[in-house]
Design an enzyme around this catalytic site. Structure first.
Site, PDB file in Angstrom:
ATOM      1  N   CYS A  69     -17.493   3.277  20.607  1.00  0.00           N
ATOM      2  CA  CYS A  69     -17.061   4.449  19.845  1.00  0.00           C
ATOM      3  C   CYS A  69     -15.859   5.129  20.517  1.00  0.00           C
ATOM      4  O   CYS A  69     -14.770   4.576  20.519  1.00  0.00           O
ATOM      5  CB  CYS A  69     -18.223   5.414  19.638  1.00  0.00           C
ATOM      6  SG  CYS A  69     -17.948   6.604  18.306  1.00  0.00           S
ATOM      7  N   HIS A  78     -22.961   2.425  17.726  1.00  0.00           N
ATOM      8  CA  HIS A  78     -23.938   2.878  18.719  1.00  0.00           C
ATOM      9  C   HIS A  78     -25.236   2.103  18.522  1.00  0.00           C
ATOM     10  O   HIS A  78     -25.556   1.690  17.412  1.00  0.00           O
ATOM     11  CB  HIS A  78     -24.228   4.371  18.559  1.00  0.00           C
ATOM     12  CG  HIS A  78     -23.090   5.258  18.933  1.00  0.00           C
ATOM     13  ND1 HIS A  78     -22.730   5.504  20.235  1.00  0.00           N
ATOM     14  CD2 HIS A  78     -22.224   5.971  18.157  1.00  0.00           C
ATOM     15  CE1 HIS A  78     -21.703   6.338  20.265  1.00  0.00           C
ATOM     16  NE2 HIS A  78     -21.373   6.624  19.020  1.00  0.00           N
TER      17      HIS A  78
END
Length: 490
Positions: free
Chosen positions: A331, A428
């Site tokens: 991310c 994630h």
């Protein structure tokens, strides 16, 4: 059964999240339609819901304990700190804006309406809703306009269990002191106490329990034992309590511990891996060596990137790559691997551009629309499943994306460098599936031992705490206390 039961704590980390999770599974086992609820949460560790929202990680675990998909109504107000004095405010799973502490205090009246709207929807669907408070109800400076603890309980007329952690010491002072700082109506709302993380002979504690019940006129509902090696995802603060200590670990994974480190549960499956040592380090100076460096998610990517350089991590990573090591970005960490990060609207601070590490030929522009979605797919170059969730405000572009890391729901995600040393993804939870974890570790050079089944481990942890509650709770005392509360027999 009560339509609502709230758990508040004498301190942070007293065990509120764990007890709510235990109660959710306990009631589900009895065939009761139950759901979790936390009016207001402050955490950088969040989860994406089935309805495309964002809530605190603990409520997602509690939803699993209820056998439910996570929903944004389960945590209608989420605060994600951006600095020591400001936070991104998320209402019903969607970003509102960044507010300072003072601005949010003024906004609480509006936030309360969002909380009550979610509450009405949940109580209309479920027989029982188990509510988690935040911090302590005895924070004098936060009492005005409170929507997280007693302010909420008073608004919906909810009974409260007060939990305290005996492992830290001072448990009787914590309980009696908390009661003393509450109003008379709030004191009446507390139906009993739970003492958490007890070790030793209960007979040696009994005189204290007798005194507490005589002093307060309220029952001790349970003394819960310290459960060694219990795994449950932490709500916010980075924890190494789950890391396995036994055996020799052959593979070292290093994670720079940056100020706005988010979604730290990405690394839980790796801490639990029998052959992997995970090192969270604020400075590279103490690192003796690394097989894999992982740049984690970040709530303030440009600020964390500046700290990364200030601490010398950029030079450490370059040296690591020269010696044949691998680097993975998740991310915000993925965005750092590119050539530049643009923030023209000042979404994470002052407007401007920051140079990236230049390890992937791409650039990222931050945008106000946050991407929130659960994803699943396969590795781009082999048919290995991967699943997780996305929470980000940036859009990346550039030649590096022509060689994606994953194929997710028919679309490309992430990038893999031409020399196969640098990879990144917006996903994630990409280590949660054992197959995906094994594949990523094999890419980094580790092939000796298999990953743990993370989801099965979490389910076992939920069942374990529910078993503990069933074994140590005095159901007769609880039922009597609830009856007295609803009869207003104070």
């Amino acid at each position: 059964m009560p339509q609502a039961l709230m758990v508040q704590g004498t301190t942070s980390d007293a065990g509120k999240s764990t007890l709510v999770t235990a109660l959710c599974r306990h009631y589900r086992r009895q065939g009761i339609r139950v759901a979790p609820f936390k009016p207001q949460n402050m955490a950088l560790n969040s989860a994406v819901t089935a309805d495309g929202g964002e809530i605190g990680r603990a409520q997602a675990v509690q939803a699993a304990a209820c056998g439910l998909p996570a929903h944004s109504d389960m945590n209608p107000v989420l605060l994600k700190p951006t600095t020591d004095t400001s936070a991104q405010v998320i209402i019903h799973g969607q970003v509102l804006q960044n507010l300072s502490a003072t601005q949010y205090h003024d906004y609480k009246k509006v936030a309360k309406q969002a909380v009550l709207a979610s509450w009405r929807r949940l109580t209309a669907q479920y027989q029982t809703v188990v509510v988690e408070g935040a911090g302590s109800p005895a924070e004098i400076n936060l009492r005005a306009g409170d929507i997280a603890n007693m302010g909420f309980a008073e608004a919906v007329d909810c009974p409260v269990i007060l939990i305290a952690d005996i492992d830290r010491g001072g448990v009787f002072a914590h309980i009696v002191g908390t009661l003393a700082l509450l109003s008379a109506s709030e004191q009446n709302r507390i139906i009993g106490f739970v003492i958490n993380r007890f070790r030793g002979d209960i007979a040696l504690l009994q005189s204290g329990l007798d005194w507490l019940e005589a002093e307060t006129g309220k029952p001790v509902l349970a003394v819960l034992p310290y459960l060694h090696d219990l795994y449950l995802e932490a709500e916010d603060a980075l924890s190494i309590r789950h890391a396995r200590q036994e055996g020799e670990r052959q593979f070292t994974l290093v994670v720079p511990h940056l100020p706005s480190f988010s979604n730290h549960t990405d690394f839980d499956p790796l801490q639990l891996h029998p052959g992997v040592q995970v090192v969270f380090a604020k400075s590279p100076e103490a690192i003796q060596g690394a097989d894999l460096v992982v740049l984690p998610g970040s709530k303030s990517v440009r600020r964390d990137l500046a700290r990364l350089r200030q601490q010398g991590w950029d030079e450490f990573i370059q040296r690591h790559l020269r010696y044949g090591g691998k680097v993975l970005g998740i991310c915000g960490g993925f965005q750092m691997l590119g050539k530049a990060i643009h923030d023209p609207r000042g979404l994470e601070g002052d407007a401007g551009t920051a140079a990236g590490l230049g390890l992937l030929d791409m650039e990222t522009t931050l945008q106000p629309q946050k991407c929130l979605r659960q994803v699943q797919g396969v590795f781009a170059e082999q048919a290995v499943p991967v699943a997780g969730y996305e929470i980000h405000m940036g859009v990346s572009s550039g030649p590096a994306l022509a060689r994606p890391l994953f194929k997710l729901d028919g679309a490309d995600d992430g990038a893999l460098s031409a020399d196969d040393q640098v990879a990144g993804s917006y996903v994630h939870g990409l280590f949660d599936l054992p197959e995906a974890c094994n594949t990523l570790l094999a890419w980094a050079g580790y092939r000796q031992r298999q990953a743990v089944d993370f989801n099965a481990l979490r389910e076992a942890g939920i069942n374990r705490i529910a078993d503990s509650w069933a074994a140590y709770c005095d159901e007769a005392k609880l039922n009597t206390a609830l009856a007295k509360f609803y009869a207003r027999d104070f």
